[in-house]
Design a protein around this motif. Structure first.
Motif, PDB file in Angstrom:
ATOM      1  N   ASP A   8       6.407   2.323  13.604  1.00  0.00           N
ATOM      2  CA  ASP A   8       5.056   2.412  13.284  1.00  0.00           C
ATOM      3  C   ASP A   8       4.501   3.060  11.926  1.00  0.00           C
ATOM      4  OD1 ASP A   8       2.227   2.722  13.225  1.00  0.00           O
ATOM      5  OD2 ASP A   8       2.110   3.737  15.097  1.00  0.00           O
ATOM      6  N   LYS A   9       4.378   2.054  11.173  1.00  0.00           N
ATOM      7  CA  LYS A   9       4.493   2.383   9.516  1.00  0.00           C
ATOM      8  C   LYS A   9       2.998   3.248   9.303  1.00  0.00           C
ATOM      9  CE  LYS A   9       6.898  -1.882   8.048  1.00  0.00           C
ATOM     10  NZ  LYS A   9       7.044  -2.073   9.212  1.00  0.00           N
ATOM     11  N   THR A  10       2.067   3.284  10.291  1.00  0.00           N
ATOM     12  CA  THR A  10       0.887   4.424  10.244  1.00  0.00           C
ATOM     13  C   THR A  10       1.401   5.773  10.708  1.00  0.00           C
ATOM     14  OG1 THR A  10       0.337   4.184  12.457  1.00  0.00           O
ATOM     15  CG2 THR A  10      -0.572   2.427  10.766  1.00  0.00           C
ATOM     16  N   GLN A  11       2.576   5.970  11.137  1.00  0.00           N
ATOM     17  CA  GLN A  11       3.064   7.234  11.786  1.00  0.00           C
ATOM     18  C   GLN A  11       4.140   7.708  10.761  1.00  0.00           C
ATOM     19  OE1 GLN A  11       1.404   9.085  14.006  1.00  0.00           O
ATOM     20  NE2 GLN A  11       0.046   7.354  14.070  1.00  0.00           N
ATOM     21  N   ASP A  13       6.947   7.211   7.455  1.00  0.00           N
ATOM     22  CA  ASP A  13       7.424   7.057   6.270  1.00  0.00           C
ATOM     23  C   ASP A  13       8.815   7.076   5.906  1.00  0.00           C
ATOM     24  OD1 ASP A  13       7.406   6.239   3.382  1.00  0.00           O
ATOM     25  OD2 ASP A  13       6.535   8.033   2.769  1.00  0.00           O
TER      26      ASP A  13
END
Length: 233
Positions: A8-11, A13
């Protein structure tokens, strides 16, 4: 690889740190999963320099995938460059380092009561991992019939980087006779044979992935000691 691909690239890095001395197709595939500024090569880097680089990247969770296997960087992990550190997948055993907080495992590989064998805490998942099968490649053969149907005997095989990984293989099990190099496969690949209690043992050189897959057609059962440690066959 699937974990990084499906993050999940929103959560998260994600940074990748490579300790490989040379780049191959696998290295290239992983490198393409992150942007250029998120890829780090720490091969040959001094442990303190690599640890400082990780601290500068402000990594919260650092996951070691090598353990005590070749080209590992446990020297870096021992310096605790991240607040929380895990060991996972590549070496399913204790690293012996107090600096590594958790070993990711499950109740099958490490059942209840095994905690005392580890320096790390055990973070048990419902399932340890899921293995991706071979991608479609022209050099990967189709599944073949059971070899014992034609040989009329069971042929055991073990896929391992070196016989030195087999306890006592050189000093005990194979004692009393020298290896005799031969080449009978017509491919210029060094093959070593010797008599072992009236039977023949064959030690073959490193194969490509396709040739290694084809070699499984001649043996059953077989154990893969290179891909994983006691949790994958």
């Amino acid at each position: 690889k699937c974990l990084v691909e499906n993050q999940d690239k929103t959560q998260f890095d994600v940074f990748l740190y490579s300790s490989s001395k040379k780049e191959d197709s696998t290295t290239k595939a992983f490198r393409e999963l992150v942007s250029e500024e998120r890829w780090r090569s720490i091969s040959g880097m001094q442990a303190r320099d690599a640890a400082q680089l990780i601290r500068a990247d402000r990594i919260d969770l650092l996951v070691d995938l090598a353990g005590w296997t070749e080209q590992n960087r446990l020297d870096v992990m021992s310096l605790k460059p991240a607040p929380v550190q895990f060991s996972w997948l590549g070496y399913q055993n204790t690293t012996g380092l107090r600096a590594i907080d958790y070993l990711i495992t499950d109740a099958v590989v490490d059942g209840p009561g095994t905690e005392q064998q580890y320096m790390e805490g055990l973070a048990r998942l419902p399932y340890l991992c899921c293995y991706q099968p071979f991608r479609v490649r022209s050099d990967i053969p189709d599944v073949a019939p059971l070899p014992a149907l034609t040989t009329k005997c069971v042929t055991f095989g073990s896929f391992v980087t070196s016989l030195m990984k087999v306890p006592g293989a050189v000093g005990t099990s194979f004692a009393g006779s020298a290896w005799e190099p031969t080449d009978d496969q017509g491919e210029g690949l060094p093959v070593r044979r010797r008599a072992l209690q009236g039977r023949r043992a064959v030690c073959a050189a490193r194969h490509s992935q396709g040739k290694a897959a084809a070699a499984t057609h001649r043996i059953w059962p077989f154990e893969d000691l290179h891909r994983a440690d006691r949790h994958c066959t």
